[in-house]
Design a protein around this motif. Sequence first.
Motif: not given
Length: 782
Positions: A750-754
């Motif tokens: 989920e890194r850098n997910q929005v």
Amino acid sequence: MDGSLPPNDPRGRPTLVMTTQLVIAGSLGLSAFIAFCILRNQWADLYAARTIHHPGLPPLPKSFFGWIPALYKIKEEQILEHAGLDAFVFLGFFSMAIKLLCVCTFFAVAVISPIRLHYTGNYDDTAYGDYISKTFIRIINPGTGRTVEDPSSKEPEEYSAYLWCYVAFVYIFTFITGWFLLRQTHHIVRVRQSYLGNQNSITDRTIRLSGIPVDLRNEEALKDHIESLQIGQVRSITICRQWKELDNLMNRRRKMLANVERAWTEYLGDDGAKRSARSVPIASSLPQSPPIPLRGDDGSTPLLEHALLPNVINGTVSYGHRRPVMRIGFLGFFGKMVDKIDYYTARLEKIDQNVKLARHKEYKATPVAFVTMDSVASAQMAAQAVLDPQAYRLIATNAPAPHDVIWPNLYKSRFERLIRGWFVSSVIALITVALFIPIGSVAALLNPETISKFWPALGRALETSTLLNALVTGFLPTFLFTLFNIIIPFVYNGLSNLQGFVSHADTELSVIGKNFFYIFFNLFLVFTVAGTASNFWAVIRDTTQIARLLARSLKQLSHFYINLIILQGIGMIPFRLLEFGVVFKYPFIKSFSKTPRDYFNLYKPPNFNYGLFLPQPLLILIICLLYSCMSTKILTFGLIYFILGYFTFKYQLLYSMTHLQHSTGKSWPMIFYRVCIGLLIFQLTMAGSLVLQGAFYLSALLTPLPISTFILMYNFYKHCIPLSNFIALRAIRQHQDRPQGSHTLDEERERNQVYINPNLVCPLEEPWIADPAGRIINVHFD
């Protein structure tokens, strides 16, 4: 009397059928296992696909059998690290089933079966008796030349002593199963709380709000309202809007992008596309090359019919390919002839302009929003709190992972989702009823007398050929049973995708429930209790007969379930290692693959769907529990099934398949309740079995067991369900300090997910075009 059976005696048929099934299943399973050991290294792109993107996976030796002990040594912590909570729970269920069946099998072999053998002459409690046990007695008593007496010849008091063994072990197996369930529950809860409390992913800090009133459907107003509740600060808010127009445009763009890529591939040939498949590491990261010009060296534009593209190979430019053309009229048979590449590219550019305009439009807000808090604790408090004094307003739940959200379903109205749910339920009910006839037909194949009534020629052939008899009445029903179990779950999976769930994880959990209902109700209860019309109407007329009919039917079908577990465990489980379905579809999909994108998707690892793989092991465990006091063979082969299944699924989840859904182990409550349902049916069946043998008093002694099982289920619901859905605040505080730079699988994913509709922000992809050398290039028009 030497105890031998006459030819075609029905009591000898189950032994021949089981032997035939072992030979067939063993041949299938062994050939599949050997093929996998050979192909595992040769087809590493398929059978070790996850190692490409997860280099930290524990390495497996390349020797023929060396991977097995290495796979066994992989610990739960490594499963959690590399495959996540869902895999940990799934494999934990298999591990628990192995331990449970080991204990049950030990008691069955050491205590129950010897007692039954002494009193009845049967090692297993079956409809025809047990020919193997009679042969065993003749071997150990060669001087007597007789078998043990029939139980009916014994005094009632003496025979009731044998039935007391059943009563005792129904209690023992119930409490052992309950103990293993609670033990595994506490283990999963402890690991889940530690794992989730030790991370700080955007999912854990976000809640999904539904039922937002009109006056709060803007970011500032909603933020002020949430913060006024004093449950924490809000980091960001995404209010879901009616983005259907934008979604439709992006769907059109994806189709047009595929048309452009196919046109270019038709022009350049697909040799470069085939070579490019292995050169693209991930879809969002394409190697960049200088653009190829579409004009000639003199700056002129070639004619549509004769336009030539330079082939760039090792820096050398050469011409020689004719550009593809097409008619733009009805079905491509009429209308103006145009250059296919130019036509599709122009349409793609037009859609791109519309997408850019659509992204800047204002869309109507829906009553759904994602609210990301400043801490995990704030999000968990909000998810567990009642936020509004009015019903159906500001309902907070844990948010699905950003990549797991099904955005088009978020802005469907509650009424539309309700209609979809009722429609899917109605279709499933119709399928359930429609399957009564084919499942009843499979049940009819178990009895040669029934076959003779409907197909006299086949009945006569079965009487003259023992091998044909074993194949038709033994292998064929289990094969058809397995075929039903393969086809229908995919139908239910498709129906669940139409239901309107807001995340792929919710859809997967729904598929687990639907497929278990199908496999348990249709393929077990209907097949077992109402396998014949007479039984069906007997149940309808008098529901109190269910216990007796279930007990009688289970005794009659014991050999069928032995053969089923043999085929599923020894024969079919090794085929899962081969990923036979993927391999079978590969040449058909490859024949339609033309573009670099097609070939890249061709080599993507398949997705592991628990909705398709979990219900069958649940049914096998329930069958083993039902026969735990009656059939040692079923317990033994059930144990083999779960041992082989554990190694197979462990390999697939770690090395060859991906699991894109994200439910944080929420399948365990479904497993727990369904095993408890199996316990209730086990107790009901044993009570009916005792009643069939006239032991009414002993049957009444089992009355407390269903009550204790309901207490077990209530205790789980009251104390463990909250811990299966939320993160305890104490768990969060305990794990705030952790080693610098350490990240869980969820945090990495989920890194850098929005939380925003990808169609609003994702880059508009350029076509994937491959030159003859297999390099992905970008094409721009001057």
